[in-house]
Motif scaffolding. Structure first.
Motif, PDB file in Angstrom:
ATOM      1  N   THR A 155       3.023  -2.579  -4.711  1.00  0.00           N
ATOM      2  CA  THR A 155       2.817  -2.793  -6.144  1.00  0.00           C
ATOM      3  C   THR A 155       1.626  -1.919  -6.556  1.00  0.00           C
ATOM      4  O   THR A 155       1.076  -1.167  -5.723  1.00  0.00           O
ATOM      5  CB  THR A 155       2.577  -4.283  -6.458  1.00  0.00           C
ATOM      6  OG1 THR A 155       1.510  -4.745  -5.625  1.00  0.00           O
ATOM      7  CG2 THR A 155       3.820  -5.124  -6.199  1.00  0.00           C
ATOM      8  N   ILE A 156       1.239  -2.039  -7.814  1.00  0.00           N
ATOM      9  CA  ILE A 156       0.193  -1.156  -8.354  1.00  0.00           C
ATOM     10  C   ILE A 156      -1.158  -1.437  -7.686  1.00  0.00           C
ATOM     11  O   ILE A 156      -1.533  -2.599  -7.518  1.00  0.00           O
ATOM     12  CB  ILE A 156       0.090  -1.384  -9.875  1.00  0.00           C
ATOM     13  CG1 ILE A 156       1.426  -1.021 -10.533  1.00  0.00           C
ATOM     14  CG2 ILE A 156      -1.052  -0.589 -10.473  1.00  0.00           C
ATOM     15  CD1 ILE A 156       1.500  -1.434 -11.989  1.00  0.00           C
ATOM     16  N   GLY A 157      -1.864  -0.383  -7.315  1.00  0.00           N
ATOM     17  CA  GLY A 157      -3.206  -0.517  -6.757  1.00  0.00           C
ATOM     18  C   GLY A 157      -3.240  -0.727  -5.256  1.00  0.00           C
ATOM     19  O   GLY A 157      -4.306  -0.956  -4.675  1.00  0.00           O
ATOM     20  N   CYS A 158      -2.076  -0.644  -4.605  1.00  0.00           N
ATOM     21  CA  CYS A 158      -2.023  -0.871  -3.154  1.00  0.00           C
ATOM     22  C   CYS A 158      -2.596   0.302  -2.352  1.00  0.00           C
ATOM     23  O   CYS A 158      -2.772   0.185  -1.129  1.00  0.00           O
ATOM     24  CB  CYS A 158      -0.587  -1.132  -2.715  1.00  0.00           C
ATOM     25  SG  CYS A 158      -0.061  -2.850  -2.955  1.00  0.00           S
ATOM     26  N   GLY A 159      -2.850   1.428  -3.007  1.00  0.00           N
ATOM     27  CA  GLY A 159      -3.408   2.575  -2.289  1.00  0.00           C
ATOM     28  C   GLY A 159      -2.364   3.617  -1.905  1.00  0.00           C
ATOM     29  O   GLY A 159      -2.644   4.501  -1.080  1.00  0.00           O
ATOM     30  N   LYS A 160      -1.187   3.563  -2.531  1.00  0.00           N
ATOM     31  CA  LYS A 160      -0.130   4.529  -2.203  1.00  0.00           C
ATOM     32  C   LYS A 160      -0.603   5.968  -2.371  1.00  0.00           C
ATOM     33  O   LYS A 160      -0.450   6.792  -1.470  1.00  0.00           O
ATOM     34  CB  LYS A 160       1.083   4.361  -3.144  1.00  0.00           C
ATOM     35  CG  LYS A 160       1.801   3.058  -3.050  1.00  0.00           C
ATOM     36  CD  LYS A 160       2.900   2.957  -4.101  1.00  0.00           C
ATOM     37  CE  LYS A 160       2.391   3.052  -5.526  1.00  0.00           C
ATOM     38  NZ  LYS A 160       1.575   1.925  -5.980  1.00  0.00           N
ATOM     39  N   THR A 161      -1.160   6.268  -3.555  1.00  0.00           N
ATOM     40  CA  THR A 161      -1.545   7.652  -3.836  1.00  0.00           C
ATOM     41  C   THR A 161      -2.711   8.081  -2.947  1.00  0.00           C
ATOM     42  O   THR A 161      -2.742   9.212  -2.446  1.00  0.00           O
ATOM     43  CB  THR A 161      -1.887   7.811  -5.333  1.00  0.00           C
ATOM     44  OG1 THR A 161      -0.715   7.467  -6.086  1.00  0.00           O
ATOM     45  CG2 THR A 161      -2.296   9.228  -5.677  1.00  0.00           C
ATOM     46  N   THR A 162      -3.637   7.183  -2.708  1.00  0.00           N
ATOM     47  CA  THR A 162      -4.801   7.520  -1.869  1.00  0.00           C
ATOM     48  C   THR A 162      -4.359   7.837  -0.434  1.00  0.00           C
ATOM     49  O   THR A 162      -4.794   8.835   0.156  1.00  0.00           O
ATOM     50  CB  THR A 162      -5.799   6.337  -1.883  1.00  0.00           C
ATOM     51  OG1 THR A 162      -6.103   6.028  -3.246  1.00  0.00           O
ATOM     52  CG2 THR A 162      -7.063   6.669  -1.122  1.00  0.00           C
ATOM     53  N   ARG A 175      -9.279  -2.910  -7.691  1.00  0.00           N
ATOM     54  CA  ARG A 175      -9.155  -1.439  -7.599  1.00  0.00           C
ATOM     55  C   ARG A 175      -8.642  -0.842  -8.903  1.00  0.00           C
ATOM     56  O   ARG A 175      -9.130   0.200  -9.350  1.00  0.00           O
ATOM     57  CB  ARG A 175      -8.175  -1.066  -6.498  1.00  0.00           C
ATOM     58  CG  ARG A 175      -8.739  -1.214  -5.104  1.00  0.00           C
ATOM     59  CD  ARG A 175      -7.692  -0.699  -4.156  1.00  0.00           C
ATOM     60  NE  ARG A 175      -8.013  -0.979  -2.778  1.00  0.00           N
ATOM     61  CZ  ARG A 175      -7.114  -0.897  -1.808  1.00  0.00           C
ATOM     62  NH1 ARG A 175      -5.867  -0.574  -2.092  1.00  0.00           N
ATOM     63  NH2 ARG A 175      -7.470  -1.138  -0.575  1.00  0.00           N
ATOM     64  N   ARG A 202     -10.394   1.795 -11.274  1.00  0.00           N
ATOM     65  CA  ARG A 202      -9.764   3.101 -11.515  1.00  0.00           C
ATOM     66  C   ARG A 202      -9.818   3.446 -13.001  1.00  0.00           C
ATOM     67  O   ARG A 202      -9.884   4.611 -13.379  1.00  0.00           O
ATOM     68  CB  ARG A 202      -8.302   3.049 -11.018  1.00  0.00           C
ATOM     69  CG  ARG A 202      -7.585   4.360 -11.061  1.00  0.00           C
ATOM     70  CD  ARG A 202      -6.231   4.274 -10.352  1.00  0.00           C
ATOM     71  NE  ARG A 202      -5.282   3.419 -11.062  1.00  0.00           N
ATOM     72  CZ  ARG A 202      -4.073   3.095 -10.597  1.00  0.00           C
ATOM     73  NH1 ARG A 202      -3.668   3.545  -9.424  1.00  0.00           N
ATOM     74  NH2 ARG A 202      -3.274   2.324 -11.294  1.00  0.00           N
ATOM     75  N   GLY A 245      -7.539  -1.756   3.568  1.00  0.00           N
ATOM     76  CA  GLY A 245      -8.292  -0.543   3.220  1.00  0.00           C
ATOM     77  C   GLY A 245      -7.487   0.695   3.562  1.00  0.00           C
ATOM     78  O   GLY A 245      -6.800   0.755   4.589  1.00  0.00           O
ATOM     79  N   SER A 246      -7.571   1.680   2.680  1.00  0.00           N
ATOM     80  CA  SER A 246      -6.666   2.825   2.768  1.00  0.00           C
ATOM     81  C   SER A 246      -6.982   3.762   3.936  1.00  0.00           C
ATOM     82  O   SER A 246      -6.075   4.386   4.484  1.00  0.00           O
ATOM     83  CB  SER A 246      -6.685   3.598   1.451  1.00  0.00           C
ATOM     84  OG  SER A 246      -6.235   2.753   0.400  1.00  0.00           O
ATOM     85  N   LYS A 247      -8.230   3.862   4.318  1.00  0.00           N
ATOM     86  CA  LYS A 247      -8.548   4.760   5.439  1.00  0.00           C
ATOM     87  C   LYS A 247      -7.918   4.234   6.729  1.00  0.00           C
ATOM     88  O   LYS A 247      -7.305   4.984   7.486  1.00  0.00           O
ATOM     89  CB  LYS A 247     -10.054   4.943   5.596  1.00  0.00           C
ATOM     90  CG  LYS A 247     -10.385   6.066   6.570  1.00  0.00           C
ATOM     91  CD  LYS A 247     -11.752   6.623   6.368  1.00  0.00           C
ATOM     92  CE  LYS A 247     -12.741   5.815   7.168  1.00  0.00           C
ATOM     93  NZ  LYS A 247     -14.077   6.456   7.163  1.00  0.00           N
ATOM     94  N   PHE A 264     -10.270  11.674   3.127  1.00  0.00           N
ATOM     95  CA  PHE A 264     -10.230  10.371   2.451  1.00  0.00           C
ATOM     96  C   PHE A 264     -11.188  10.344   1.257  1.00  0.00           C
ATOM     97  O   PHE A 264     -10.827   9.855   0.177  1.00  0.00           O
ATOM     98  CB  PHE A 264     -10.559   9.249   3.449  1.00  0.00           C
ATOM     99  CG  PHE A 264     -10.463   7.877   2.843  1.00  0.00           C
ATOM    100  CD1 PHE A 264      -9.248   7.381   2.397  1.00  0.00           C
ATOM    101  CD2 PHE A 264     -11.594   7.075   2.700  1.00  0.00           C
ATOM    102  CE1 PHE A 264      -9.152   6.113   1.811  1.00  0.00           C
ATOM    103  CE2 PHE A 264     -11.508   5.816   2.128  1.00  0.00           C
ATOM    104  CZ  PHE A 264     -10.291   5.337   1.681  1.00  0.00           C
ATOM    105  N   LEU A 324     -10.191   9.644  -2.691  1.00  0.00           N
ATOM    106  CA  LEU A 324     -10.790   8.622  -3.563  1.00  0.00           C
ATOM    107  C   LEU A 324     -11.315   9.237  -4.860  1.00  0.00           C
ATOM    108  O   LEU A 324     -11.341   8.586  -5.896  1.00  0.00           O
ATOM    109  CB  LEU A 324     -11.944   7.906  -2.847  1.00  0.00           C
ATOM    110  CG  LEU A 324     -11.582   6.891  -1.769  1.00  0.00           C
ATOM    111  CD1 LEU A 324     -12.853   6.328  -1.135  1.00  0.00           C
ATOM    112  CD2 LEU A 324     -10.721   5.753  -2.307  1.00  0.00           C
TER     113      LEU A 324
END
Ligand code: IDP
Length: 221
Positions: free
Chosen positions: A20-27, A123, A127, A177-179, A208, A212
């Motif tokens: 869903t939105i803000g899950c870190g897909k794009t990052t 997040r 953003r 966390g996206s990293k 990373f 961000l």
């Protein structure tokens, strides 16, 4: 950092987030694309309303003509959306003689639980306007959009169609966390396939941090 491709050179790997939105897909996608030169196609970059999926899938085909690994950056949070992607990519594979490997990135392995809601909401609030479509909105409007996605979310169910098309599903719980999730993707691919992806900590940190800092392509007008 080269992928080892099979002798025919026809293997194509597609990373399909379910999120869903803000899950870190794009990052996560930006970091992987920067580290390994993979393709990254963002649904939110398609500004046209009519024929949106056709434009998106044309961009995916274009990306596969240039890359062996492509990340299809959209929420894909419903069976219908996953089905639509598999069908389009199966056609593309038939036309080009590709051997597709469908890999799911499961950003909500526990479903849209409270912790995940808090992480993603905070997040998305941070953003702010740095997004193609979610911008110039007050908090209730943003929350309403996010809740819509949560309400419609259908978890990955590999026992049946369409999710039985996934050859591999990688746990990238957004609460972690996206990293760490980038590292999880790399290790899972190394374990499952004949890939030899290295990550040097300093390269990972640089990629990373840049992800961000990324500025979305805001449509003009
Ligand atoms: P999405 O593509 O799933 O909607 P992103 O745009 O990648 O999500 O991330 C939402 C916001 O959260 C962005 O501003 C991004 O910079 C930030 N973000 C992503 N991952 C992390 C993280 O691990 N820690 C802190 N902020 C993060």
């Amino acid at each position: 950092l080269q992928l080892q491709i099979n002798e025919k050179g026809t293997d194509k790997y597609v990373l399909i987030p379910v999120a869903t939105i803000g899950c870190g897909k794009t990052t996560v996608a930006l970091t992987l694309a920067s580290l390994y030169g993979w393709g990254h196609v963002q649904n939110d970059d398609v500004s046209s309303k009519s024929g949106k999926f056709r434009t998106f899938s044309n961009r995916i085909s274009q990306a596969f003509s240039e890359h062996d690994v492509v990340i299809v950056d959209r929420n894909n949070h419903q069976f219908r959306e996953r089905q639509q992607l598999f069908e389009a990519m199966d056609l593309m594979a038939d036309a080009n003689g590709y051997d597709m490997h469908y890999i799911g990135l499961d950003f909500l392995p526990n479903g849209p639980a409270q912790k995940e809601w808090e992480v993603t909401l905070s997040r998305v609030m941070n953003r702010g306007d740095n997004h193609q479509t979610i911008r110039n909105m007050d908090r209730p409007a943003v929350e309403a959009i996010m809740k819509g996605f949560r309400g419609r979310y259908q978890p990955i169910t590999v026992a049946k169609e369409p999710d039985s098309n996934f050859e591999l599903v990688i746990d990238v719980n957004c609460a972690r966390g996206s990293k760490d999730n980038v590292t999880a993707v790399v290790s899972a691919l190394n374990d499952a396939y004949d890939m030899d992806l290295e990550t040097k900590p300093e390269e990972l940190n640089a990629a990373f941090s840049a992800a961000l800092e990324h500025k979305a392509k805001i449509p003009v007008g």
